[in-house]
Scaffold this active site. Structure first.
Site, PDB file in Angstrom:
ATOM      1  CD  GLU A   1      -3.035   0.921   2.207  1.00 44.56           C
ATOM      2  OE1 GLU A   1      -3.431  -0.237   2.357  1.00 44.56           O
ATOM      3  OE2 GLU A   1      -3.591   1.903   2.712  1.00 44.56           O
ATOM      4  NE  ARG A   2      -2.388   5.240   0.090  1.00 41.19           N
ATOM      5  CZ  ARG A   2      -3.439   5.583  -0.650  1.00 41.19           C
ATOM      6  NH1 ARG A   2      -3.307   5.820  -1.929  1.00 41.19           N
ATOM      7  NH2 ARG A   2      -4.633   5.687  -0.105  1.00 41.19           N
TER       8      ARG A   2
ATOM      9  CE  LYS B   1      -5.640   2.912   9.451  1.00 40.50           C
ATOM     10  NZ  LYS B   1      -5.325   3.104   8.016  1.00 40.50           N
TER      11      LYS B   1
ATOM     12  CD  GLU C   1      -7.274   6.212   6.722  1.00 37.92           C
ATOM     13  OE1 GLU C   1      -6.507   5.266   6.545  1.00 37.92           O
ATOM     14  OE2 GLU C   1      -7.069   7.362   6.277  1.00 37.92           O
TER      15      GLU C   1
ATOM     16  CG  ASP D   1      -2.531  11.018   5.627  1.00 43.56           C
ATOM     17  OD1 ASP D   1      -1.503  10.506   6.069  1.00 43.56           O
ATOM     18  OD2 ASP D   1      -3.355  10.407   4.919  1.00 43.56           O
TER      19      ASP D   1
ATOM     20  CD  GLU E   1      -0.406   8.235   1.217  1.00 42.15           C
ATOM     21  OE1 GLU E   1       0.198   7.893   2.245  1.00 42.15           O
ATOM     22  OE2 GLU E   1      -1.644   8.257   1.131  1.00 42.15           O
TER      23      GLU E   1
ATOM     24  CD  GLU F   1       5.880  24.776   1.048  1.00 42.10           C
ATOM     25  OE1 GLU F   1       7.095  25.073   1.042  1.00 42.10           O
ATOM     26  OE2 GLU F   1       5.142  24.916   2.034  1.00 42.10           O
TER      27      GLU F   1
HETATM   28  C1  GCU Z   1      -3.093   7.411   4.618  1.00 43.75           C
HETATM   29  C2  GCU Z   1      -2.862   6.460   3.502  1.00 43.75           C
HETATM   30  C3  GCU Z   1      -3.443   5.113   3.762  1.00 43.75           C
HETATM   31  C4  GCU Z   1      -2.932   4.594   5.100  1.00 43.75           C
HETATM   32  C5  GCU Z   1      -3.220   5.608   6.180  1.00 43.75           C
HETATM   33  C6  GCU Z   1      -2.592   5.261   7.498  1.00 43.75           C
HETATM   34  O1  GCU Z   1      -4.437   7.755   4.689  1.00 43.75           O
HETATM   35  O2  GCU Z   1      -3.389   6.993   2.322  1.00 43.75           O
HETATM   36  O3  GCU Z   1      -3.072   4.259   2.718  1.00 43.75           O
HETATM   37  O4  GCU Z   1      -3.525   3.392   5.419  1.00 43.75           O
HETATM   38  O5  GCU Z   1      -2.687   6.857   5.817  1.00 43.75           O
HETATM   39  O6  GCU Z   1      -1.548   5.844   7.791  1.00 43.75           O
HETATM   40  O7  GCU Z   1      -3.092   4.439   8.220  1.00 43.75           O
END
Ligand code: GCU
Length: 857
Positions: free
Chosen positions: A192-193, A312, A316, A397, A425, A543
């Site tokens: 991811e990312r 986490k 989200e 973020d 990212e 920036e």
């Molecule tokens: C950002 C990111 C996600 C990641 C999240 C996190 O939103 O886009 O891919 O899961 O951060 O740090 O948990």
């Protein structure tokens, strides 16, 4: 005879010199060794008499970092000086001209006077270089390995000076996080990312069989003092706990152990229910507690030195304690208690916010930035002492500029760590050069003035400010199988800088960069100065063209987080709002009239951010909602600053290309070409950014650019104004990601299109630029002709080459440019583009530009 001998020997010298240059230049380098190349120093032979002749590594167990140190030193001497040193594991009968590496205990056991060695903290080392006699003493095994890497770094940079010093880490926690999924798939592949290819750890739901790259990664990490890694994504999956995967994680830990890098694990909060078959995952439920205790015991049977858990929760879409109306600290302590008997810690993420109900239109005071302190502030003192709250550097973020998260100032009785993001990212996904050292330094040096006393962020997270034993750093890296690790050679300076700063946040970001450059590209002054200059300018440039005055990175936050899409920030519950309307822009985060966020800081800082006059321009729109006509401290209006900054930033990105080209022949071809390709791409994409953002605010504000550049491109010919056959017009959405809001696409997916025009410009030599869109759903082909001369042909294959999150749409992610330099074009010459669609990609074109040399538009 004598003359002939002299000639022969100087001929030999010359030959070896030429051979050296030749080898130096042609040896292909794929980046795999990063900054640990141990490249030969020029005329390395002349140093031989100054070097030790033996290595004594005071441990012969293969999994010991001391053993690794021995091998590493041997490789280093061999590479840098062409000198082979013997390794032994005991001192008996060994000459004094040796490199001795070991722990403090082993050193004392030799009867050496440990009194020579000043006090060392965990992971610290003492390095004494006295001519051919070198001693490297670690407080523990990995400390000794760190000392060996420090010594090698000096040698590789041609520094043989005698010295004696102690180096202790500033903070105990210096971790990296990988966001690797066990399963392939999803929009971003298996990391991811991640922009450097698929995972080096996992494949098809399991730990990979071949973990060679894991060991190589551990080596890089150890050399910068990183002491633990969490390999699986924070968006965790319970399948990591299966027997087969625990067996696999054990193998990962075994690969990393010789480098002193411990393994940690991300956990999925609802595992007891979804994996364990319980009917709950309530953190206060006895069965759940027992389940995690048992699972933790099982994990430690596999990996007795496991570093800890990363969690986490309630963020989200992830489950967490709040699902059962329990507090976040109750959730964290569940794991802390399970892991405590094993000596592990819990990194509990503060990235908790509600992305479903925030309402911008109805609620002027709604603010995602408030979430961390709202959730965690009142829990200070409630966390067990082996919990560390892991806080992203800013309240939102990983944006290009954010104020420091106020949560650092609100946790006095809780250990904290800063989360930094090496993977870029929101910062160009390794397709834009952005050296992050200066950004991190701004954050780490920031003085939060808790209780009106000096309170630098670095001193809070190290534990010094509030007298905490734990604390430190977590860096999200996301390397992949690409031999460059991150997808870009230059981006590796960020990984290097992360480790160096976590070890010593007082080190200068420029000095760190210079060390990295010498180690990565060699000692040539021009090379070092050029890469330093470009890199040091890159954050500000990015920036400037991506989002300035604290408005955040104006990227597409709903899709890909890569290209420009300023409209995507607002009117959704994600809360990365700008509140831009036709008159004004910015988030009012004041206490007196806004979301109250500024009040989360200690009084001195709160007072500064509360007022427009005392808020630095860099963060103005982060804290205040002002008219576009508001005058900044510079005297410019906000809107004119936007226009100018986007022009300045993208102009700066153009200069990276000739700067890099000035190094042709001084860098091996492989890395030279790879990097050049990316910098050329960045130069083109920075113009996409500039025009998208400027066009968006030009339309929204109705205020023209005082310098008459925005919407006024005198070298451009819009594709839609050309004579088309097989091509048709396409209204691009978001509109500002196309020049004049319109592009052309082929009328069908199978037949080619032709767009023709005649040059209205004076006869001359032009750089011919074509702006087109390269979607992830095909490999269209384009050809460009002047009269009937084919100037060039190219393919829409960047989704296989660049590594950033690709797009299936015609937008700011897929928009890019190709330039054919110095083409002779006479007035009225016929210019023609032929586009062949492929798959669902309809060979889209936005415009062509005939640029007089030196112009970028
Ligand atoms: C950002 C990111 C996600 C990641 C999240 C996190 O939103 O886009 O891919 O899961 O951060 O740090 O948990």
């Amino acid at each position: 005879m004598a003359g002939a001998a002299v000639f022969a020997s100087s001929f030999k010298m010359m030959l070896s010199f030429l051979l050296f240059i030749f080898l130096g230049l042609v040896a292909a380098e794929d980046g795999l060794d990063g900054w640990l190349r141990y490249a030969a120093l020029p005329q390395a032979n002349r140093y031989h008499h100054l070097l030790p002749s033996d290595i004594i590594a005071l441990n012969s167990t293969k999994s010991s970092p001391i053993y690794t140190a021995g091998i590493e030193l041997q490789d280093g001497f061999n590479g840098i000086f062409g000198k082979k040193l013997r390794i032994s594991h005991e001192t008996r009968g060994k000459p004094r001209s040796s490199v001795l590496v070991g722990t403090l205990d082993a050193y004392s056991n030799l009867g050496r006077d440990a009194g020579d060695v000043p006090e060392l903290e965990a992971d610290g080392f003492w390095l004494s270089i006295k001519g051919r006699n070198v001693q490297i003493v670690g407080q523990n095994e990995r400390g000794a390995l760190y000392g060996a890497f420090e010594y090698l770094s000096r040698l590789a940079q041609g520094d043989l000076k005698p010295t004696t010093f102690v180096s202790n880490p500033d903070a105990p926690i210096r971790w990296v996080n990988q966001w690797d999924n066990l399963q392939d798939g999803g929009t971003h592949g298996s990391v991811e990312r991640g922009y450097g290819g698929p995972s080096i750890f996992f494949k098809d739901g399991f730990v990979k069989d071949d973990l060679t790259r894991v060991g190589q990664y551990g080596r890089l990490l150890a050399s910068i003092g990183v002491n633990a890694i969490v390999a699986n994504n924070v968006n965790a999956n319970f399948t990591v706990l299966s027997d087969r995967n625990l067996e696999g994680l054990k193998r990962i830990a075994d690969e990393l152990r010789p480098y002193g890098v411990q393994l940690g694990m991300s956990l999925y909060f609802a595992s007891p229910q979804e994996f364990g078959g319980l009917d709950t995952f309530d953190p206060l439920d006895e069965q759940v507690i027992q389940w995690w205790d048992d699972m933790t015991d099982k994990i430690y049977e596999h990996i007795p030195d496991m570093a800890g858990y990363l969690v986490k929760a309630n963020s989200e879409g992830q489950p967490g304690p709040m699902t059962y109306n329990r507090t976040l600290s109750e959730g964290a302590n569940l794991f802390a208690r399970a892991i405590k008997p094993h000596g592990g810690i819990v990194m509990f993420r503060a990235f908790v916010y509600d992305h479903t109900t925030l309402n911008q239109t109805l609620d002027w005071k709604a603010d995602r930035a408030n979430a961390a302190v709202d959730y965690f502030g009142e829990l200070d003192g409630e966390f067990d002492d082996n919990v560390v709250v892991q806080i992203k550097y800013g309240p939102i973020d990983f944006q290009v500029r954010e104020p420091v998260s106020p949560l650092f100032a609100n946790l006095h009785k809780t250990s904290s760590a800063i989360e930094l993001q090496i993977t870029q990212e929101y910062l160009g996904q390794q397709c834009h050069l952005v050296y992050l050292g200066p950004l991190w330094k701004t954050i780490l040096d920031f003085d939060l003035r808790v209780d009106d006393k000096p309170s630098a962020v670095s001193d809070i997270i190290s534990g010094k400010r509030f007298d905490r034993k734990l604390g430190g750093y977590a860096g999200v890296v996301n390397v992949g199988t690409n031999t460059t690790w991150l997808g870009s050679h230059l981006a590796m300076s960020n990984l290097y800088a992360y480790g160096r700063m976590a070890w010593n946040p007082r080190a200068g970001s420029k000095e760190i960069l210079q060390d990295w450059t010498r180690l990565t590209f060699g000692l040539d002054r021009r090379v070092v100065d050029t890469i330093t200059k470009m890199s040091m300018e890159s954050w500000r440039a990015y920036e400037n063209y991506s989002g300035n005055l604290g408005i955040q990175t104006l990227t597409d936050i709903l899709y890909g987080h890569y290209g420009p899409n300023p409209g995507s920030q607002d009117h959704n519950p994600w809360g990365q709002w700008t509140r831009a309307d036709s008159d004004s822009i910015g988030m009012d985060r004041t206490v007196w009239n806004g979301t109250g966020f500024s009040g989360q800081y200690p009084p001195e800082i709160a007072a500064q951010y509360e007022k427009v006059e005392t808020t630095p321009d860099d963060l103005l729109l982060w804290f205040h909602h002002v008219p576009y006509t508001h005058r900044l401290k510079s005297g410019k209006t906000v809107i004119q600053h936007f226009y100018d900054a986007h022009y300045e930033g993208s102009a700066k990105a153009q200069t990276f290309v000739p700067q890099w080209e000035s190094l042709r022949g001084k860098i091996d071809k492989e890395r030279y070409e790879h990097t050049l390709h990316r910098l050329v791409y960045q130069a083109g994409h920075s113009l996409v950014w500039r025009d998208t953002v400027n066009g968006f605010y030009r339309k929204m504000s109705g205020i023209a650019d005082a310098k008459k550049r925005v919407w006024n491109h005198k070298y451009r010919i819009e594709a839609e104004s050309m004579k088309l056959s097989g091509y048709e017009l396409y209204a691009v959405d978001p509109h500002s990601t196309a020049s004049n809001a319109t592009a052309i696409v082929t009328c069908s997916n199978s037949t080619m299109g032709i767009a023709e025009t005649t040059s209205p410009f004076r006869s001359g030599t032009y750089d011919l630029a074509v702006n087109y869109y390269d979607l992830a759903i095909g490999r269209s082909q384009w050809e460009l002709f002047v009269n009937n001369r084919r100037i060039g042909t190219w393919e829409g294959d960047s989704e296989y080459v660049l590594g950033h999150a690709p797009s299936i749409y015609i937008d700011g992610i897929s928009a890019m440019r190709i330039t054919f330099p110095r083409v002779k074009v006479r007035k009225n010459d016929k210019i023609k583009i032929v586009g062949k669609p492929d798959g669902d990609e309809p060979a889209p074109v936005d415009y062509i530009s005939l640029l007089p040399p030196g112009k970028a538009d």
